[in-house]
Design a protein around this motif. Structure first.
Motif, PDB file in Angstrom:
ATOM      1  N   LYS A  33       0.831  -1.206   0.000  1.00 29.07           N
ATOM      2  CA  LYS A  33       0.000   0.000   0.000  1.00 29.07           C
ATOM      3  C   LYS A  33       0.865   1.256   0.000  1.00 29.07           C
ATOM      4  N   GLU A  34       1.953   1.229   0.768  1.00 32.96           N
ATOM      5  CA  GLU A  34       2.831   2.391   0.820  1.00 32.96           C
ATOM      6  C   GLU A  34       3.602   2.556  -0.486  1.00 32.96           C
ATOM      7  N   MET A  35       3.992   1.438  -1.094  1.00 27.54           N
ATOM      8  CA  MET A  35       4.660   1.513  -2.388  1.00 27.54           C
ATOM      9  C   MET A  35       3.701   2.014  -3.464  1.00 27.54           C
ATOM     10  N   HIS A  40       2.129   8.819  -6.518  1.00 31.29           N
ATOM     11  CA  HIS A  40       2.705  10.161  -6.344  1.00 31.29           C
ATOM     12  C   HIS A  40       3.670  10.485  -7.482  1.00 31.29           C
ATOM     13  N   LEU A  41       4.543   9.540  -7.822  1.00 30.16           N
ATOM     14  CA  LEU A  41       5.518   9.778  -8.888  1.00 30.16           C
ATOM     15  C   LEU A  41       4.837   9.970 -10.234  1.00 30.16           C
ATOM     16  N   ARG A  42       3.789   9.195 -10.492  1.00 35.70           N
ATOM     17  CA  ARG A  42       3.030   9.383 -11.728  1.00 35.70           C
ATOM     18  C   ARG A  42       2.488  10.816 -11.790  1.00 35.70           C
ATOM     19  N   GLY A  43       2.048  11.309 -10.645  1.00 36.99           N
ATOM     20  CA  GLY A  43       1.499  12.659 -10.583  1.00 36.99           C
ATOM     21  C   GLY A  43       2.522  13.747 -10.821  1.00 36.99           C
ATOM     22  N   THR A  44       3.806  13.424 -10.626  1.00 36.64           N
ATOM     23  CA  THR A  44       4.861  14.413 -10.856  1.00 36.64           C
ATOM     24  C   THR A  44       5.411  14.332 -12.282  1.00 36.64           C
ATOM     25  N   GLY A  45       4.859  13.426 -13.085  1.00 34.22           N
ATOM     26  CA  GLY A  45       5.280  13.340 -14.472  1.00 34.22           C
ATOM     27  C   GLY A  45       6.224  12.206 -14.804  1.00 34.22           C
ATOM     28  N   ILE A  46       6.530  11.346 -13.836  1.00 37.11           N
ATOM     29  CA  ILE A  46       7.379  10.183 -14.118  1.00 37.11           C
ATOM     30  C   ILE A  46       6.579   9.191 -14.958  1.00 37.11           C
ATOM     31  N   ARG A  47       7.107   8.855 -16.120  1.00 37.42           N
ATOM     32  CA  ARG A  47       6.359   8.009 -17.062  1.00 37.42           C
ATOM     33  C   ARG A  47       6.713   6.525 -16.944  1.00 37.42           C
ATOM     34  N   THR A  48       7.968   6.227 -16.630  1.00 33.90           N
ATOM     35  CA  THR A  48       8.426   4.837 -16.544  1.00 33.90           C
ATOM     36  C   THR A  48       8.906   4.561 -15.121  1.00 33.90           C
ATOM     37  N   ILE A  49       8.316   3.544 -14.486  1.00 31.75           N
ATOM     38  CA  ILE A  49       8.675   3.219 -13.105  1.00 31.75           C
ATOM     39  C   ILE A  49       8.992   1.736 -12.983  1.00 31.75           C
ATOM     40  N   VAL A  50      10.170   1.450 -12.469  1.00 32.15           N
ATOM     41  CA  VAL A  50      10.584   0.085 -12.150  1.00 32.15           C
ATOM     42  C   VAL A  50      10.799   0.030 -10.644  1.00 32.15           C
ATOM     43  N   ILE A  51      10.203  -0.936  -9.969  1.00 35.00           N
ATOM     44  CA  ILE A  51      10.414  -1.065  -8.525  1.00 35.00           C
ATOM     45  C   ILE A  51      11.459  -2.138  -8.267  1.00 35.00           C
ATOM     46  N   ALA A  52      12.343  -1.872  -7.310  1.00 33.43           N
ATOM     47  CA  ALA A  52      13.446  -2.777  -6.998  1.00 33.43           C
ATOM     48  C   ALA A  52      13.510  -3.000  -5.497  1.00 33.43           C
ATOM     49  N   GLY A  53      13.931  -4.198  -5.103  1.00 35.41           N
ATOM     50  CA  GLY A  53      14.024  -4.508  -3.686  1.00 35.41           C
ATOM     51  C   GLY A  53      15.214  -5.387  -3.376  1.00 35.41           C
ATOM     52  N   HIS A  79       5.151  -9.383  -4.318  1.00 40.04           N
ATOM     53  CA  HIS A  79       3.804  -9.119  -3.804  1.00 40.04           C
ATOM     54  C   HIS A  79       3.128  -8.015  -4.603  1.00 40.04           C
ATOM     55  N   TYR A  80       3.922  -7.078  -5.075  1.00 40.65           N
ATOM     56  CA  TYR A  80       3.405  -5.959  -5.856  1.00 40.65           C
ATOM     57  C   TYR A  80       3.115  -6.384  -7.305  1.00 40.65           C
ATOM     58  N   VAL A  81       4.117  -6.925  -7.962  1.00 40.60           N
ATOM     59  CA  VAL A  81       4.014  -7.170  -9.404  1.00 40.60           C
ATOM     60  C   VAL A  81       3.080  -8.333  -9.732  1.00 40.60           C
ATOM     61  N   SER A  82       2.902  -9.280  -8.790  1.00 43.64           N
ATOM     62  CA  SER A  82       2.011 -10.419  -9.043  1.00 43.64           C
ATOM     63  C   SER A  82       0.602 -10.188  -8.493  1.00 43.64           C
ATOM     64  N   ASN A  83       0.306  -8.967  -8.076  1.00 44.51           N
ATOM     65  CA  ASN A  83      -1.017  -8.649  -7.528  1.00 44.51           C
ATOM     66  C   ASN A  83      -2.106  -8.968  -8.561  1.00 44.51           C
ATOM     67  N   THR A  87      -6.029   0.919 -11.481  1.00 43.12           N
ATOM     68  CA  THR A  87      -4.827   0.081 -11.476  1.00 43.12           C
ATOM     69  C   THR A  87      -3.752   0.627 -12.398  1.00 43.12           C
ATOM     70  N   ASP A  88      -4.142   1.340 -13.452  1.00 44.85           N
ATOM     71  CA  ASP A  88      -3.151   1.904 -14.373  1.00 44.85           C
ATOM     72  C   ASP A  88      -2.236   2.891 -13.663  1.00 44.85           C
ATOM     73  N   VAL A  89      -2.761   3.597 -12.665  1.00 42.26           N
ATOM     74  CA  VAL A  89      -1.987   4.622 -11.959  1.00 42.26           C
ATOM     75  C   VAL A  89      -0.907   3.994 -11.087  1.00 42.26           C
ATOM     76  N   ILE A  90      -1.157   2.797 -10.565  1.00 41.55           N
ATOM     77  CA  ILE A  90      -0.195   2.169  -9.646  1.00 41.55           C
ATOM     78  C   ILE A  90       0.574   1.014 -10.293  1.00 41.55           C
ATOM     79  N   LYS A  91       0.212   0.646 -11.514  1.00 35.78           N
ATOM     80  CA  LYS A  91       0.930  -0.435 -12.193  1.00 35.78           C
ATOM     81  C   LYS A  91       2.333   0.046 -12.564  1.00 35.78           C
ATOM     82  N   VAL A  92       3.324  -0.810 -12.379  1.00 33.04           N
ATOM     83  CA  VAL A  92       4.701  -0.449 -12.699  1.00 33.04           C
ATOM     84  C   VAL A  92       5.126  -1.138 -13.984  1.00 33.04           C
TER      85      VAL A  92
END
Length: 302
Positions: free
Chosen positions: A83-85, A91-104, A114-118, A128-133
């Motif tokens: 949820k926090e991610m 938030h990043l989408r709202g600032t204009g970031i178009r491509t987002i890759v999450i790493a851990g 847990h995120y990518v297989s949701n 879902t488009d807003v939070i999909k990476v």
């Protein structure tokens, strides 16, 4: 080690958590990074050379402090982390970031899975488009259950039956006995941990179990995630970076296990073995190889 960048905050309800952006600050492409158990902002050694490498090829590195940082994981969950991610990605989408890759890193890899297989990403919506990476990177995707067995952390497994009984009694969010919590932390630091998180981390088939050797290919009632549920449901290309030194702390044939992940992913997962690398890739040569592999993999998003 130090980084130059921008410190800002992310509003997560009652709290405003810090985020730190480095690399190419003008870029519209970002790697969002989360650490593992006991980690906090800037705690993972390879994040520093990774930031420099990303900046050279036109990417940002965004690190953030989350509720499960340091000892917060004892009363947290992968759901809370997700949820926090999601809030940060939105938030990043709202600032204009178009491509987002999450790493851990480490248990942060479980956060990535847990995120990518949701399952929500299987049926796209405007929400879902807003939070999909666009992609995911897992460094040190290892089993906590197998790791703790290897290090003979017997006290954890001794209290597992109590944790399971507490959950059955509807007391899963209550803390384990203080005597155990005082011993459960690392380097003598007490760890307040509730029954649900303890069961999730070390119980067979717990919510945190994505990388153990005995996870079945297809759903079984004992396991929260089968390989088809997790790797078979990846919603974006994903890269696994396995540290060679981690192999001795895991059960079974690790390379064969990773190949099972790859097969289950149906082309979504690529993987690399980081030779001569510790769990957190502290060695300069291994860090260099990690950065090269990440940069090469990211080219698909150019």
């Amino acid at each position: 080690m130090s980084l130059s960048g921008i410190l800002s905050t992310l509003d997560l309800g009652l709290y405003k958590y810090p985020t730190f952006t480095s690399g190419d600050l003008s870029s519209k492409k970002a790697v969002v990074f989360i650490g593992g158990l006991t980690n906090g902002l800037g705690a993972v050694p390879f994040s520093y050379p990774l930031s420099e490498s990303l900046g050279k090829v036109g990417w940002q590195l965004v690190q953030f402090h989350w509720s499960s940082a340091y000892g917060g994981y004892g009363t947290g969950s992968l759901d809370r982390d997700r949820k926090e991610m999601e809030a940060l990605v939105k938030h990043l989408r709202g600032t204009g970031i178009r491509t987002i890759v999450i790493a851990g890193h480490s248990t942060g890899s479980q956060n990535i899975m847990h995120y990518v297989s949701n399952p929500i990403f299987q049926t796209p919506t405007a929400e879902t488009d807003v939070i999909k990476v666009d992609g995911g990177i897992m460094q040190a995707p290892v089993s906590d259950r197998e790791f703790m067995k290897s290090f003979k952390m017997k006290e954890w497994f001794d209290v597992l039956p109590l944790a399971e009984q507490m959950i059955k009694d509807g007391k899963g969010e209550e803390l384990m006995p203080k005597e155990f919590c005082d011993k459960a932390g690392f380097d003598g630091v007490s760890l307040p941990i509730n029954a649900c998180r303890l069961r999730s981390l070390i119980g067979t088939g717990g919510d945190d179990e994505y990388f153990s050797d005995d996870i079945p290919a297809e759903p079984e009632s004992t396991y929260a995630h089968s390989l088809s549920d997790s790797f078979g449901s990846l919603s974006a290309p994903t890269l696994a970076l396995y540290a060679e030194e981690d192999i001795k702390y895991q059960e079974g044939d690790v390379i064969e296990k990773i190949k099972r992940w790859e097969e289950a992913s149906k082309g979504k997962l690529q993987w690399r073995l980081l030779k001569n690398a510790s769990h957190d890739v502290a060695q300069p040569e291994a860090q260099k190889y990690l950065c090269e592999e990440v940069i090469g993999w990211l080219k698909q998003f150019d």
